[in-house]
Design a protein around this motif. Structure first.
Motif, PDB file in Angstrom:
ATOM      1  N   LEU A 295      -6.415  11.320   2.288  1.00  0.00           N
ATOM      2  CA  LEU A 295      -7.437  10.340   3.198  1.00  0.00           C
ATOM      3  C   LEU A 295      -7.226  10.557   4.144  1.00  0.00           C
ATOM      4  O   LEU A 295      -5.841  10.675   5.069  1.00  0.00           O
ATOM      5  CB  LEU A 295      -6.594   9.189   2.408  1.00  0.00           C
ATOM      6  CG  LEU A 295      -6.483   8.586   0.948  1.00  0.00           C
ATOM      7  CD1 LEU A 295      -6.363   7.358   0.389  1.00  0.00           C
ATOM      8  CD2 LEU A 295      -7.658   8.645   0.555  1.00  0.00           C
ATOM      9  N   PRO A 296      -8.399  10.154   4.924  1.00  0.00           N
ATOM     10  CA  PRO A 296      -8.168  10.159   6.812  1.00  0.00           C
ATOM     11  C   PRO A 296      -7.757   9.250   7.148  1.00  0.00           C
ATOM     12  O   PRO A 296      -8.776   9.270   8.067  1.00  0.00           O
ATOM     13  CB  PRO A 296      -9.918  10.585   6.573  1.00  0.00           C
ATOM     14  CG  PRO A 296     -10.338   9.568   5.565  1.00  0.00           C
ATOM     15  CD  PRO A 296      -9.714   9.580   4.681  1.00  0.00           C
ATOM     16  N   CYS A 297      -6.495   9.161   6.897  1.00  0.00           N
ATOM     17  CA  CYS A 297      -5.719   8.031   7.966  1.00  0.00           C
ATOM     18  C   CYS A 297      -5.766   8.377   9.453  1.00  0.00           C
ATOM     19  O   CYS A 297      -4.908   9.789   9.072  1.00  0.00           O
ATOM     20  CB  CYS A 297      -4.715   7.506   7.163  1.00  0.00           C
ATOM     21  SG  CYS A 297      -3.517   6.100   8.186  1.00  0.00           S
ATOM     22  N   THR A 298      -5.860   7.719  10.502  1.00  0.00           N
ATOM     23  CA  THR A 298      -5.763   8.394  11.681  1.00  0.00           C
ATOM     24  C   THR A 298      -4.355   7.469  12.532  1.00  0.00           C
ATOM     25  O   THR A 298      -4.108   7.388  13.260  1.00  0.00           O
ATOM     26  CB  THR A 298      -6.325   8.491  12.599  1.00  0.00           C
ATOM     27  OG1 THR A 298      -7.487   6.873  12.701  1.00  0.00           O
ATOM     28  CG2 THR A 298      -7.956   9.217  12.075  1.00  0.00           C
ATOM     29  N   ALA A 299      -3.640   6.752  11.594  1.00  0.00           N
ATOM     30  CA  ALA A 299      -3.159   5.788  12.033  1.00  0.00           C
ATOM     31  C   ALA A 299      -3.074   5.378  13.283  1.00  0.00           C
ATOM     32  O   ALA A 299      -2.269   4.696  14.154  1.00  0.00           O
ATOM     33  CB  ALA A 299      -1.629   6.824  12.392  1.00  0.00           C
ATOM     34  N   LEU A 311       2.784  -4.539   5.225  1.00  0.00           N
ATOM     35  CA  LEU A 311       2.737  -3.350   5.365  1.00  0.00           C
ATOM     36  C   LEU A 311       2.738  -2.414   6.153  1.00  0.00           C
ATOM     37  O   LEU A 311       1.996  -2.406   7.124  1.00  0.00           O
ATOM     38  CB  LEU A 311       2.566  -2.638   3.561  1.00  0.00           C
ATOM     39  CG  LEU A 311       2.495  -3.738   2.547  1.00  0.00           C
ATOM     40  CD1 LEU A 311       1.442  -3.050   1.548  1.00  0.00           C
ATOM     41  CD2 LEU A 311       3.956  -4.115   2.249  1.00  0.00           C
ATOM     42  N   ALA A 312       3.557  -1.452   5.865  1.00  0.00           N
ATOM     43  CA  ALA A 312       3.419  -0.028   6.966  1.00  0.00           C
ATOM     44  C   ALA A 312       2.290   0.548   6.206  1.00  0.00           C
ATOM     45  O   ALA A 312       2.706   1.583   6.359  1.00  0.00           O
ATOM     46  CB  ALA A 312       4.749   0.640   7.444  1.00  0.00           C
ATOM     47  N   ILE A 313       0.812   0.350   6.614  1.00  0.00           N
ATOM     48  CA  ILE A 313       0.002   0.912   5.252  1.00  0.00           C
ATOM     49  C   ILE A 313       0.432   2.343   6.328  1.00  0.00           C
ATOM     50  O   ILE A 313      -0.263   3.048   5.276  1.00  0.00           O
ATOM     51  CB  ILE A 313      -1.341   0.488   5.732  1.00  0.00           C
ATOM     52  CG1 ILE A 313      -0.674  -1.200   5.280  1.00  0.00           C
ATOM     53  CG2 ILE A 313      -2.400   1.090   5.248  1.00  0.00           C
ATOM     54  CD1 ILE A 313      -2.809  -2.077   4.876  1.00  0.00           C
ATOM     55  N   GLN A 360     -12.141   4.299   9.118  1.00  0.00           N
ATOM     56  CA  GLN A 360     -12.715   5.470   8.474  1.00  0.00           C
ATOM     57  C   GLN A 360     -12.814   4.943   6.839  1.00  0.00           C
ATOM     58  O   GLN A 360     -13.012   5.704   6.302  1.00  0.00           O
ATOM     59  CB  GLN A 360     -11.009   6.360   7.921  1.00  0.00           C
ATOM     60  CG  GLN A 360     -10.363   6.636   9.645  1.00  0.00           C
ATOM     61  CD  GLN A 360     -11.410   7.740   9.775  1.00  0.00           C
ATOM     62  OE1 GLN A 360     -11.948   7.967   9.379  1.00  0.00           O
ATOM     63  NE2 GLN A 360     -11.389   7.628  11.113  1.00  0.00           N
ATOM     64  N   GLN A 361     -12.613   3.164   6.578  1.00  0.00           N
ATOM     65  CA  GLN A 361     -13.288   3.264   5.207  1.00  0.00           C
ATOM     66  C   GLN A 361     -12.996   3.358   4.202  1.00  0.00           C
ATOM     67  O   GLN A 361     -13.243   3.879   3.079  1.00  0.00           O
ATOM     68  CB  GLN A 361     -15.158   3.453   5.140  1.00  0.00           C
ATOM     69  CG  GLN A 361     -15.490   2.714   6.816  1.00  0.00           C
ATOM     70  CD  GLN A 361     -17.023   2.742   6.788  1.00  0.00           C
ATOM     71  OE1 GLN A 361     -17.622   3.621   5.480  1.00  0.00           O
ATOM     72  NE2 GLN A 361     -17.746   1.618   6.707  1.00  0.00           N
ATOM     73  N   ILE A 362     -11.482   3.419   4.795  1.00  0.00           N
ATOM     74  CA  ILE A 362     -10.967   3.676   3.499  1.00  0.00           C
ATOM     75  C   ILE A 362      -9.981   2.803   2.051  1.00  0.00           C
ATOM     76  O   ILE A 362     -10.104   1.671   2.599  1.00  0.00           O
ATOM     77  CB  ILE A 362      -9.041   4.338   3.887  1.00  0.00           C
ATOM     78  CG1 ILE A 362      -9.145   5.171   4.447  1.00  0.00           C
ATOM     79  CG2 ILE A 362      -8.647   4.814   2.824  1.00  0.00           C
ATOM     80  CD1 ILE A 362      -8.449   6.236   5.530  1.00  0.00           C
ATOM     81  N   LYS A 363     -10.007   3.209   0.681  1.00  0.00           N
ATOM     82  CA  LYS A 363     -10.207   1.801   0.196  1.00  0.00           C
ATOM     83  C   LYS A 363      -8.192   2.553  -0.187  1.00  0.00           C
ATOM     84  O   LYS A 363      -8.403   2.322  -0.974  1.00  0.00           O
ATOM     85  CB  LYS A 363     -10.824   2.639  -1.305  1.00  0.00           C
ATOM     86  CG  LYS A 363     -12.237   2.486  -1.332  1.00  0.00           C
ATOM     87  CD  LYS A 363     -13.228   2.712  -2.023  1.00  0.00           C
ATOM     88  CE  LYS A 363     -14.602   2.870  -2.081  1.00  0.00           C
ATOM     89  NZ  LYS A 363     -15.178   2.668  -3.138  1.00  0.00           N
ATOM     90  N   ILE A 364      -8.312   1.609   0.374  1.00  0.00           N
ATOM     91  CA  ILE A 364      -6.705   1.219   0.734  1.00  0.00           C
ATOM     92  C   ILE A 364      -5.353   0.064  -0.122  1.00  0.00           C
ATOM     93  O   ILE A 364      -4.680   0.938  -0.510  1.00  0.00           O
ATOM     94  CB  ILE A 364      -6.124   0.726   2.116  1.00  0.00           C
ATOM     95  CG1 ILE A 364      -6.822   1.426   3.146  1.00  0.00           C
ATOM     96  CG2 ILE A 364      -4.772   0.404   2.163  1.00  0.00           C
ATOM     97  CD1 ILE A 364      -6.557   0.319   4.782  1.00  0.00           C
ATOM     98  N   SER A 365      -6.418  -0.439  -0.609  1.00  0.00           N
ATOM     99  CA  SER A 365      -6.385  -0.877  -2.039  1.00  0.00           C
ATOM    100  C   SER A 365      -5.729  -0.221  -2.697  1.00  0.00           C
ATOM    101  O   SER A 365      -4.808  -0.134  -3.662  1.00  0.00           O
ATOM    102  CB  SER A 365      -6.300  -2.329  -1.402  1.00  0.00           C
ATOM    103  OG  SER A 365      -7.695  -2.394  -2.626  1.00  0.00           O
ATOM    104  N   GLU A 366      -7.102   0.732  -3.068  1.00  0.00           N
ATOM    105  CA  GLU A 366      -7.421   1.497  -4.500  1.00  0.00           C
ATOM    106  C   GLU A 366      -5.940   1.970  -4.792  1.00  0.00           C
ATOM    107  O   GLU A 366      -5.282   3.275  -5.233  1.00  0.00           O
ATOM    108  CB  GLU A 366      -8.715   1.720  -5.193  1.00  0.00           C
ATOM    109  CG  GLU A 366      -9.404   1.147  -4.958  1.00  0.00           C
ATOM    110  CD  GLU A 366     -10.348   1.871  -5.088  1.00  0.00           C
ATOM    111  OE1 GLU A 366     -11.289   3.307  -4.848  1.00  0.00           O
ATOM    112  OE2 GLU A 366     -11.892   0.656  -4.793  1.00  0.00           O
ATOM    113  N   ALA A 367      -5.624   2.547  -2.792  1.00  0.00           N
ATOM    114  CA  ALA A 367      -5.195   4.050  -3.378  1.00  0.00           C
ATOM    115  C   ALA A 367      -3.406   3.552  -3.373  1.00  0.00           C
ATOM    116  O   ALA A 367      -2.576   4.264  -3.892  1.00  0.00           O
ATOM    117  CB  ALA A 367      -4.829   4.395  -1.883  1.00  0.00           C
ATOM    118  N   MET A 368      -3.271   1.847  -2.594  1.00  0.00           N
ATOM    119  CA  MET A 368      -1.882   1.967  -2.992  1.00  0.00           C
ATOM    120  C   MET A 368      -1.754   1.446  -4.506  1.00  0.00           C
ATOM    121  O   MET A 368      -0.454   1.375  -4.643  1.00  0.00           O
ATOM    122  CB  MET A 368      -1.753   0.629  -1.944  1.00  0.00           C
ATOM    123  CG  MET A 368      -1.538  -0.023  -0.755  1.00  0.00           C
ATOM    124  SD  MET A 368       0.018   1.133  -0.003  1.00  0.00           S
ATOM    125  CE  MET A 368      -1.321   2.971   1.044  1.00  0.00           C
TER     126      MET A 368
END
Length: 377
Positions: A295-299, A311-313, A360-368
Motif C-alpha cells: 500500500l502506498p502509505c507515505t507516513a 493506532l499508529a496507523i 493516498q486514499q488507502i482503504k485503511i480499515s480493510e487493510a487492518m
C-alpha cells in the motif's frame, strides 16, 4: 575467493550460513550431515573460512552438525560464529548455561565471532536490562578469550538499533543485518548501514537473496538486467550490489545444496561492483516489485489524529506491507509482540475516520482487517 580485511584477520567475503543446511526427507531437524561435510570440505577448499550457526537453527541441530564438520580441520583454519538466542525471552536469564552448551555442541573452546541474536522490538528492553547480565557476561567471555569478536544481529527498526548502540555500541565490533537491493529502501536498510557507519561498525549481511526471492525475477526485469550484464546470473546481481557497499565485510548465504554453494563461490571469485546506472536499475525494479503488493502509505500521519483508538496507523501499514510482500514471516508478529494488543490492527473498529483524510486514499480499515486475519489474531 575474495578476502576482506577485518582487524588482524582476512575473512572470506562469502560466509557459509548454517540456517538452511541440507536435510533428510524434508525434516528440518534431521540435518544431512554427510552432505554438510561435503559442502564444508568444498567451501574450505575454495577459500571460505567463515561459518555461521545459531542455537535455534534446525531445531538445535545446526550447531552439532557444524561442530562435527569443522572438527576435522585445525581450529585456526576457520572462523566460527554463534549467537545468544535472545529471540526467545525465556532464554534471557540463561546466558551462562547456553553459552557453555554452545561451546560443547560446536566442539570448540572459543568462538571467533559471537552475537546478540536478533535485536528487535520484542527483546530490546530485556537485552538492555542489567538484571539478566547478558552484556556483562559476554564481555567477560571476550576478556577471557572465549569470544574473540563481539557483535549483534538485528531485524528490528532503525530506532531499536539506535537504542542498542547507544547502550552497547562502544563494545560492538560488527553488526549483521538483513541487507539486499530490495530492502535497501523497503526496510530502510540504507539508513541502518549509515547508522552503523557513523559508529565505525562494519556490516555483515544476512538474507542477501531475501530467502531466495531475488534469485529469479519477472521475465521483463531479468531481460533488463541481462541487457546490461549478459554474462551475469540473476542471483549474482544481489551479491554484486553488496560488493558495491564499502561497509560490507562478510556476506552470509544459507546454501542448501552443493549447486548453490558452487554457484555462489564462482560469483565471489572476483569483485564486480555495480556502477551507479546498474544500481539505479536494480532499485527501480525493487520499487516496482513493492508497488505491486504494498500500500502506498507515505507516513504523513494525517490519519493518526483521526483514529479514536490511537493506532499508529503508518507503522502498522509498514508492517502489513512487509507481511504481505514476504507472504508471512516473523518480522511483523515479532514487532507487534512488543506492543499492547489494544494497539494491534485488530483494535481497528472500522469507523473509516482515518480514510477521510488519507491523501493516498488507502482503504485503511480493510487493510487492518486483512492484517488481523493474516496474523490469525
Amino acid at each position: 575467493m575474495i578476502a576482506k580485511d577485518f582487524q588482524n584477520l582476512k575473512l572470506s567475503a562469502l560466509g557459509m550460513g548454517a540456517m538452511r543446511l541440507p536435510v533428510i526427507n524434508g525434516d528440518d531437524a534431521r540435518v544431512d550431515e554427510a552432505a554438510v561435510e561435503r559442502m564444508v570440505d568444498y567451501a574450505i577448499a575454495h577459500g571460505i573460512n567463515y561459518f555461521d550457526t545459531a542455537w535455534g537453527y534446525h531445531n538445535g541441530q545446526s550447531e552439532l552438525a557444524m561442530g562435527r564438520a569443522l572438527k576435522r580441520y585445525p581450529r585456526e583454519s576457520f572462523c566460527l560464529a554463534d549467537k545468544f538466542p535472545g529471540y526467545d525471552l525465556s532464554n534471557m536469564g540463561r546466558v551462562r548455561q547456553i553459552f557453555e552448551e554452545q561451546l560443547k555442541k560446536c566442539q570448540v573452546e572459543y568462538f571467533d565471532f559471537y552475537l546478540f541474536h536478533n535485536v528487535c522490538e520484542m527483546n530490546i528492553d530485556a537485552y538492555l536490562d542489567e538484571k539478566y547480565g547478558i552484556f556483562r557476561y559476554l564481555t567477560e567471555q571476550k576478556k577471557a578469550g572465549r569470544i574473540r569478536h563481539l557483535g549483534f544481529s538485528a531485524h528490528g527498526s532503525y530506532d531499536v538499533m539506535k537504542r542498542f548502540l547507544d547502550a552497547y555500541g562502544r563494545e560492538m565490533e560488527f553488526c549483521q543485518i538483513q541487507l539486499n537491493w530490495l530492502d535497501w529502501d523497503f526496510q530502510d536498510a540504507k539508513a541502518k548501514v549509515e547508522l552503523l557507519d557513523s559508529w565505525g561498525i562494519p556490516v555483515w549481511v544476512m538474507e542477501p537473496l531475501r530467502g531466495g526471492r531475488l534469485a529469479s525475477l519477472d521475465p521483463e526485469d531479468e531481460a533488463a538486467l541481462k541487457e546490461m550484464r549478459p554474462d551475469e546470473e540473476i542471483p549474482a546481481w544481489a551479491f554484486r550490489f553488496l560488493q558495491s557497499l564499502p561497509q560490507v565485510v562478510v556476506v552470509l548465504s544459507g546454501m542448501s545444496n552443493m549447486e548453490q554453494l558452487q554457484e555462489n563461490i564462482r560469483t565471489f571469485e572476483e569483485e564486480r561492483p555495480l556502477d551507479e546506472g546498474e544500481k539505479e536499475a536494480l532499485l527501480r525494479i525493487a520499487d516496482g516489485m513493492v508497488k505491486k503488493i504494498a500500500l502506498p502509505c507515505t507516513a504523513c500521519r494525517y490519519c493518526t489524529s483521526h483514529c479514536p483508538k490511537g493506532l499508529a496507523i503508518p507503522d502498522l501499514l509498514a508492517l502489513y506491507n512487509e507481511h504481505c510482500f514476504t507472504g508471512g514471516g516473523f518480522i511483523a508478529p515479532m514487532a507487534l509482540s512488543a506492543i499492547s494488543r489494544e494497539k494491534w490492527p485488530t483494535a481497528c473498529i472500522g469507523c473509516r475516520s482515518c480514510e477521510k483524510v488519507c491523501p493516498q486514499q488507502i482503504k485503511i480499515s480493510e487493510a487492518m482487517a486483512d492484517f488481523g486475519n493474516r496474523l490469525g489474531a
